[in-house]
Design a protein around this motif. Sequence first.
Motif, PDB file in Angstrom:
ATOM      1  N   LEU A 135       0.805  -0.990   0.144  1.00 33.40           N
ATOM      2  CA  LEU A 135      -0.038   0.081   0.057  1.00 33.40           C
ATOM      3  C   LEU A 135       0.921   1.382  -0.030  1.00 33.40           C
ATOM      4  CD1 LEU A 135      -1.141  -1.902   2.650  1.00 33.40           C
ATOM      5  CD2 LEU A 135      -3.267  -0.532   1.769  1.00 33.40           C
ATOM      6  N   ALA A 136       0.541   2.153  -0.707  1.00 34.16           N
ATOM      7  CA  ALA A 136       1.200   3.262  -0.736  1.00 34.16           C
ATOM      8  C   ALA A 136       0.543   4.551  -0.879  1.00 34.16           C
ATOM      9  CB  ALA A 136       2.303   3.365  -1.930  1.00 34.16           C
ATOM     10  N   TRP A 137       1.293   5.697  -0.224  1.00 34.13           N
ATOM     11  CA  TRP A 137       0.536   7.066  -0.041  1.00 34.13           C
ATOM     12  C   TRP A 137       1.491   8.121  -0.650  1.00 34.13           C
ATOM     13  CZ3 TRP A 137       0.489   3.187   3.342  1.00 34.13           C
ATOM     14  CH2 TRP A 137      -0.763   2.692   3.755  1.00 34.13           C
ATOM     15  N   PRO A 138       1.143   9.307  -0.977  1.00 31.37           N
ATOM     16  CA  PRO A 138       2.056  10.590  -1.087  1.00 31.37           C
ATOM     17  C   PRO A 138       2.883  10.841  -0.029  1.00 31.37           C
ATOM     18  CG  PRO A 138       0.011  10.976  -2.129  1.00 31.37           C
ATOM     19  CD  PRO A 138      -0.208   9.734  -1.395  1.00 31.37           C
ATOM     20  N   MET A 139       4.033  11.297  -0.198  1.00 23.90           N
ATOM     21  CA  MET A 139       4.911  11.450   0.964  1.00 23.90           C
ATOM     22  C   MET A 139       4.224  12.559   1.933  1.00 23.90           C
ATOM     23  SD  MET A 139       8.151  10.588   2.132  1.00 23.90           S
ATOM     24  CE  MET A 139       8.801  10.390   0.901  1.00 23.90           C
ATOM     25  N   ASP A 140       3.386  13.344   1.771  1.00 23.08           N
ATOM     26  CA  ASP A 140       2.709  14.538   2.686  1.00 23.08           C
ATOM     27  C   ASP A 140       1.941  13.537   3.599  1.00 23.08           C
ATOM     28  OD1 ASP A 140       3.449  16.389   0.884  1.00 23.08           O
ATOM     29  OD2 ASP A 140       1.284  16.631  -0.198  1.00 23.08           O
ATOM     30  N   GLU A 141       1.629  12.274   3.432  1.00 22.51           N
ATOM     31  CA  GLU A 141       0.999  11.481   4.420  1.00 22.51           C
ATOM     32  C   GLU A 141       1.932  10.759   5.387  1.00 22.51           C
ATOM     33  OE1 GLU A 141      -1.974  11.643   5.040  1.00 22.51           O
ATOM     34  OE2 GLU A 141      -3.054  12.510   3.191  1.00 22.51           O
ATOM     35  N   ALA A 142       3.241  11.153   5.110  1.00 25.74           N
ATOM     36  CA  ALA A 142       4.340  10.260   5.733  1.00 25.74           C
ATOM     37  C   ALA A 142       4.260  10.125   7.224  1.00 25.74           C
ATOM     38  CB  ALA A 142       5.720  10.240   5.281  1.00 25.74           C
ATOM     39  N   PRO A 143       4.169  11.411   7.549  1.00 23.59           N
ATOM     40  CA  PRO A 143       4.149  11.662   9.296  1.00 23.59           C
ATOM     41  C   PRO A 143       3.101  10.625   9.924  1.00 23.59           C
ATOM     42  CG  PRO A 143       4.537  13.667   8.379  1.00 23.59           C
ATOM     43  CD  PRO A 143       4.099  12.885   7.330  1.00 23.59           C
TER      44      PRO A 143
END
Length: 391
Positions: A135-143
């Motif tokens: 599963l992957a998300w844009p880096m903005d969601e990393a925190p």
Amino acid sequence: CDDGIVIDLSMMTASRVDPAKRTIRVEGGCLNVHLDRESQAFGLAATSGFVSHTGVAGLTLGGGIGHLMRKFGLSIDSLRSCDVVTADGKFVVASENENADLFWGLRGGGGNFGIVTSFEFALQPLGPQVLAGMLAWPMDEAPRVLRFLREFAAAAPDEVGIMANLRLAPPLPVVPKALHGKPIVAFIVTYAGPVDAGTAALRPLRQELPAPAVDAVTIKPYCAHQKMFDPALPHGRHYYWKSHKLGPLDDAIIEVVVDHAARITSPLSTVPIFTFGGAVARVPQDTTAFAHRGAAHDINIVGSWMPDDPEKQRHVEWVRGFFTALEPHSLGVYVNFTSDDSSDRVRTGAYSPQQWERLVALKAKYDPTNFFRCNANIPATSRPAPNRIVS
């Protein structure tokens, strides 16, 4: 290997499964793909790394982390015996019953004590189909994603293998074109148990986080899942990495990780964060020569580039800057992830003081001239060894 000799075991890839005893014997040149393929023919498995063309010998002698480690332990925790050629040319068997001191040192001490020509592992039932994927998300969601990992991993059942990975999104069909080349944060999950139970165990990843841009978690052959990272880590590229073992991902660690991952310099570089716990943590530390079993994670900052890339030094400096920023949070280092680390870091970071003294005594017994020294070196005295030779 400058001023040295390479002993090439790459043709020694024979393997044999005993399905009644649930064991597999593999020769010293076997890769993970050989172990996985033969054991899965009987619906069995052992922890065997993340890339199918990794060598079983190097992986195991350093400890052996993989998708299944929270359920089945490290590779060394399944190891039952080794055939070894020592520095003086003798053939010995190392197990709990024969040369038990050497067997202890081989489980985490790397290639310091001899050439292992054969390994026997215990196997456990698994597959051949597993619930696994990315599963992957844009880096903005990393925190948010990494804070979720902190809480989820602390309570997850042993069957859940989970790692995070931060990188630039590769141009794969499963990745939306709008994300290609953009920074992302991903989870790679592997459920080492029944699919129905895995569906329930992994449900929070979809319910408690934003909808992922990539959702490729599905039922698939375990052997196929084991080859998932192969295209991203081919032979022929240039690599440079630095690594830390970490505790739970507190907010200070997450801030450093997100900041530096967002400044990644190469589309081929990756930042995997492996998750320990479960069976790994329940083995007493003095049972093997693998330290920091209580660590929550291991982060490997991997710089990668093509041979003709003129930005090599820029990629190396990105790795070093990232590594330095995390040093205040480091618990140590996994010996298989050392690179140009100093001898002091091998001694104090990869092993406990008690493990180090025991390893030094073993070295004096089995390799007193330090013949096997082109490695994360353990010298035959308690004095720090010279910087290792990278070969």
